[in-house]
Design an enzyme around this catalytic site. Structure first.
Site, short mmCIF file in Angstrom:
data_model
loop_
_atom_site.label_atom_id
_atom_site.label_comp_id
_atom_site.label_asym_id
_atom_site.label_seq_id
_atom_site.Cartn_x
_atom_site.Cartn_y
_atom_site.Cartn_z
N ARG A 1 0.80 -1.22 0.00
CA ARG A 1 0.00 0.00 0.00
C ARG A 1 0.84 1.28 0.00
O ARG A 1 0.35 2.34 -0.35
CB ARG A 1 -1.03 -0.05 1.13
CG ARG A 1 -2.15 -1.05 0.79
CD ARG A 1 -3.09 -1.29 1.95
NE ARG A 1 -2.49 -1.94 3.08
CZ ARG A 1 -2.31 -3.25 3.21
NH1 ARG A 1 -2.67 -4.06 2.25
NH2 ARG A 1 -1.76 -3.75 4.29
N GLU B 1 3.23 -8.44 12.78
CA GLU B 1 2.43 -8.73 13.96
C GLU B 1 1.88 -10.15 13.97
O GLU B 1 1.55 -10.68 15.02
CB GLU B 1 1.30 -7.71 14.15
CG GLU B 1 0.30 -7.65 13.02
CD GLU B 1 0.66 -6.68 11.90
OE1 GLU B 1 -0.27 -6.22 11.23
OE2 GLU B 1 1.85 -6.40 11.67
#
Length: 188
Positions: free
Chosen positions: A71, A108
């Site tokens: 992105r 994560e």
């Protein structure tokens, strides 16, 4: 009052934050995914977002925008164009066709490796790294390390969203990287 001033966004960061969609449990249970596609789909929101970044960097001494896969490839080239400077992609492993440097890192919920062309920037070139969000900070840290291995000066990391509860922004700042984020979301 002119029609331009009546269309001004009084709190641009809040305007952007209100357009970010949260998807619970994606890509795995327990994760709250912050989706920027509604921001990109809304012409006014996209303009406000890009204007925030342009205003931040218009007078800065920077040579290049580096965008993180994937992105960061949306916002980065638009920002580079608006600032009349170059754009450098930092891609997932195996996606760049020329000789590369690699850097592995932890996300994560997974691990990954990013790469940059070995000739992506020159020593001393001043670079801002752009991505959609900062979670654990792993991707941006890996990008910073790659750029520094090429001799670049990483001026700042920029993202639309900060997830401060995951400590990525803290980790990046502790590494000496200045950060700019438009908005933040608590929780995971």
């Amino acid at each position: 009052m002119s029609s331009l001033s009546s269309n001004a966004t009084p709190d641009p960061a809040r305007f952007i934050k209100e357009r970010v969609r949260t998807i619970d449990g994606w890509p795995q249970p327990g994760v709250q995914f912050r989706d920027i596609t509604p921001v990109l789909q809304d012409r006014r929101a996209l303009r406000v977002l890009i204007d925030l970044f342009v205003q931040r960097y218009i007078d800065a001494e920077i040579d290049t925008i580096a965008g993180l896969d994937a992105r960061g490839f949306i916002i980065g080239p638009i920002l580079a164009y608006e600032l009349s400077i170059g754009f450098v992609p930092i891609r997932k492993k195996g996606k760049l066709p020329y000789r590369t440097l690699s850097q592995s890192y932890e996300l994560e919920y997974a691990s990954a490796t990013v790469e940059i062309h070995e000739d992506a920037c020159k020593p001393g070139e001043r670079v801002v790294i752009v991505d959609d969000l900062i979670a654990t900070g792993g991707t941006m840290m890996a990008g910073k390390q790659l750029l520094e291995r090429l001799g670049a000066v990483v001026v700042e990391g920029a993202a639309i969203i900060d997830l401060p509860d995951l400590n990525g922004s803290k980790r990046l700042r502790e590494s000496g990287l200045s950060l700019y984020t438009v908005c933040e979301f608590g929780g995971h």
